[in-house]
Design a protein around this motif. Structure first.
Motif, short mmCIF file in Angstrom:
data_model
loop_
_atom_site.label_atom_id
_atom_site.label_comp_id
_atom_site.label_asym_id
_atom_site.label_seq_id
_atom_site.Cartn_x
_atom_site.Cartn_y
_atom_site.Cartn_z
N THR A 181 -5.89 -3.49 -5.70
CA THR A 181 -6.10 -2.10 -6.09
C THR A 181 -5.11 -1.70 -7.17
O THR A 181 -5.46 -1.06 -8.17
N SER A 182 -3.86 -2.12 -6.98
CA SER A 182 -2.81 -1.80 -7.93
C SER A 182 -3.11 -2.41 -9.30
O SER A 182 -2.95 -1.75 -10.34
N GLN A 183 -3.58 -3.65 -9.30
CA GLN A 183 -3.95 -4.29 -10.58
C GLN A 183 -5.10 -3.54 -11.24
O GLN A 183 -5.11 -3.36 -12.45
N GLY A 184 -6.05 -3.09 -10.44
CA GLY A 184 -7.19 -2.33 -10.97
C GLY A 184 -6.74 -1.04 -11.61
O GLY A 184 -7.18 -0.68 -12.71
N LEU A 185 -5.81 -0.35 -10.94
CA LEU A 185 -5.32 0.93 -11.48
C LEU A 185 -4.62 0.71 -12.82
O LEU A 185 -4.72 1.54 -13.73
N ASN A 186 -3.92 -0.41 -12.94
CA ASN A 186 -3.26 -0.71 -14.21
C ASN A 186 -4.25 -0.95 -15.33
O ASN A 186 -3.90 -0.85 -16.51
N GLU A 196 -9.65 -2.99 7.47
CA GLU A 196 -8.40 -3.57 7.95
C GLU A 196 -7.32 -3.64 6.90
O GLU A 196 -6.16 -3.79 7.22
N PHE A 197 -7.72 -3.58 5.64
CA PHE A 197 -6.73 -3.72 4.58
C PHE A 197 -6.50 -2.38 3.90
O PHE A 197 -7.38 -1.86 3.22
N ASP A 198 -5.32 -1.82 4.10
CA ASP A 198 -4.94 -0.57 3.46
C ASP A 198 -4.90 -0.78 1.95
O ASP A 198 -4.25 -1.71 1.48
N THR A 199 -5.61 0.07 1.21
CA THR A 199 -5.67 -0.10 -0.25
C THR A 199 -4.58 0.69 -0.96
O THR A 199 -4.38 0.53 -2.15
N GLY A 200 -3.92 1.59 -0.22
CA GLY A 200 -2.96 2.49 -0.86
C GLY A 200 -3.58 3.85 -1.14
O GLY A 200 -2.96 4.72 -1.75
N ALA A 224 0.83 -1.21 0.00
CA ALA A 224 0.00 0.00 0.00
C ALA A 224 0.87 1.26 0.00
O ALA A 224 0.61 2.21 -0.73
N ASP A 225 1.94 1.26 0.80
CA ASP A 225 2.84 2.41 0.86
C ASP A 225 3.54 2.64 -0.49
O ASP A 225 3.69 3.77 -0.94
N ASP A 226 3.96 1.53 -1.10
CA ASP A 226 4.61 1.64 -2.43
C ASP A 226 3.64 2.22 -3.45
O ASP A 226 4.02 3.08 -4.26
#
Lengths: 118, 227
Positions: free
Chosen positions: B104-109, B133-137, B22-24
């Motif tokens: 989330t990252s895959q979705g953004l791509n 509970e799950f940080d999405t970024g 998420a931080d990345d």
């Protein structure tokens, strides 16, 4: 359902450690779960057996142990600790909202036990 | 002969790996200048209707795309695309009750013009437990609470109201028919999260949408200036 997602994340992390250490079988995982973490140990146990049997490589017969950690908060104004479950975010001594959670939110893997091949 | 047991210390949060991802992702989006807003609530609180109104109020000012996360179907993505005209994609969580940073990252791509966007709104799975509970970024999160759900939800699902910076009280047009106490609800929210802002709206009657749009614009502007 929520605990199952967490179990998948635990399996992923434990499998990584197992692979890194060339472990063939993980026999036990010990977790530390805070009282206000929102994770219910009973539900973790309920989905654990199915998840390790079906979704793991080195954890097929792995046992689960959960250590519960008490929730405590600290008040920055009166500099005292109090029980979070009883009082939430508001200090029971001085009614300040200037408080923070010290312990109780943990969802951690403490250690794992593995078969020692040597 | 009995097997010997060896102990390997881990002492790491179960969420650590997800938080790192998420931080990345947050850092990557910062470089691109794309603000990711995570929207959470229970099912049926009016997330999609609220987003349609919000997007229509903002789309002439900033460039927006939407990611709709659900366990199955593409009804939300189609609704948003049809009613707003902005790019909208559907993410399937494959049975999981939340989105994590990797999904989330895959979705953004999957968005065609990510670099040109100012704001991506992520409509998380309707659920008051796991998504918190799950940080999405995301840069920040907002939680929608609708009147029929009751004013005690912040007490029952504390984490959901702790991880957001704004609580939107939706469906205020039906207040006369429910025992929902707005003042009490705000008190309950403050108890869990003293810093949370609260905005009252009715997405259906288009009330309070301007306030919500101003809040989002301000968040995006402040974030862009501080980068």
């Amino acid at each position: 359902m929520h605990e199952l997602g967490i179990v998948f994340h635990i399996i992923k992390q434990v499998e990584e450690v197992a692979n890194k250490n060339s472990v063939k079988e993980v026999t036990k995982v010990v977790l530390e779960i805070g009282e206000v973490s929102g994770v219910v140990p009973k539900y973790l146990h309920d989905c654990w057996k199915w998840a390790v049997e079906n979704r793991s490589e080195h954890m097929k017969n792995c046992a689960l142990e959960v250590i519960s950690l008490k929730a405590t908060s600290y008040c920055k104004d009166c500099e005292r600790m109090y029980d979070t479950v009883k009082s939430g975010r508001i200090c029971p001594y001085c009614q300040s909202k200037n408080t923070y959670l010290v312990t109780g939110n943990e969802v951690s893997i403490k250690h794992i036990e593995v078969k020692d091949e040597n | 002969m009995e097997d010997k047991v060896k102990i390997i210390e881990i002492k790491k949060s179960v969420f650590a790996a997800n938080e790192k991802t998420a931080d990345d992702l947050r850092e990557e989006l910062k470089q691109k200048g794309v603000f990711l807003l995570n929207v959470m609530s229970s099912p049926g609180s009016g997330k999609t209707t609220t987003l349609v109104e919000l997007i229509n109020a903002l789309k002439d000012k900033i460039k927006i795309a939407v990611m709709e996360a659900d366990i199955d179907s593409d009804v939300d993505a189609l609704t948003v695309a049809k009613k707003t005209g902005v790019q909208s994609i559907q993410l399937h969580t494959g049975g999981m009750c939340h989105l994590d940073a990797e999904m989330t990252s895959q979705g953004l791509n999957g968005l065609s013009n990510l670099d040109d966007l100012d704001l991506v709104i992520l409509e998380n799975v309707g659920n008051l437990v796991c998504p918190a509970e799950f940080d999405t970024g995301a840069v920040t999160s907002l939680t929608i609470l609708s009147v029929p759900e009751g004013d005690d939800k912040p007490l029952k699902y504390p984490l959901m109201y702790q991880v957001c910076s704004l609580v939107v009280i939706n469906k205020i047009d039906v207040l006369p028919y429910f025992t929902f106490d707005v003042a009490k609800c705000k008190e309950n929210i403050k108890m869990r999260n003293p810093n949370a802002e609260v905005i009252e709206i009715s997405a259906l009657k288009k009330e309070g949408i301007d306030k919500l749009a101003d809040w989002v614009l301000k968040q995006v502007k402040n974030w862009k200036e501080n980068k």
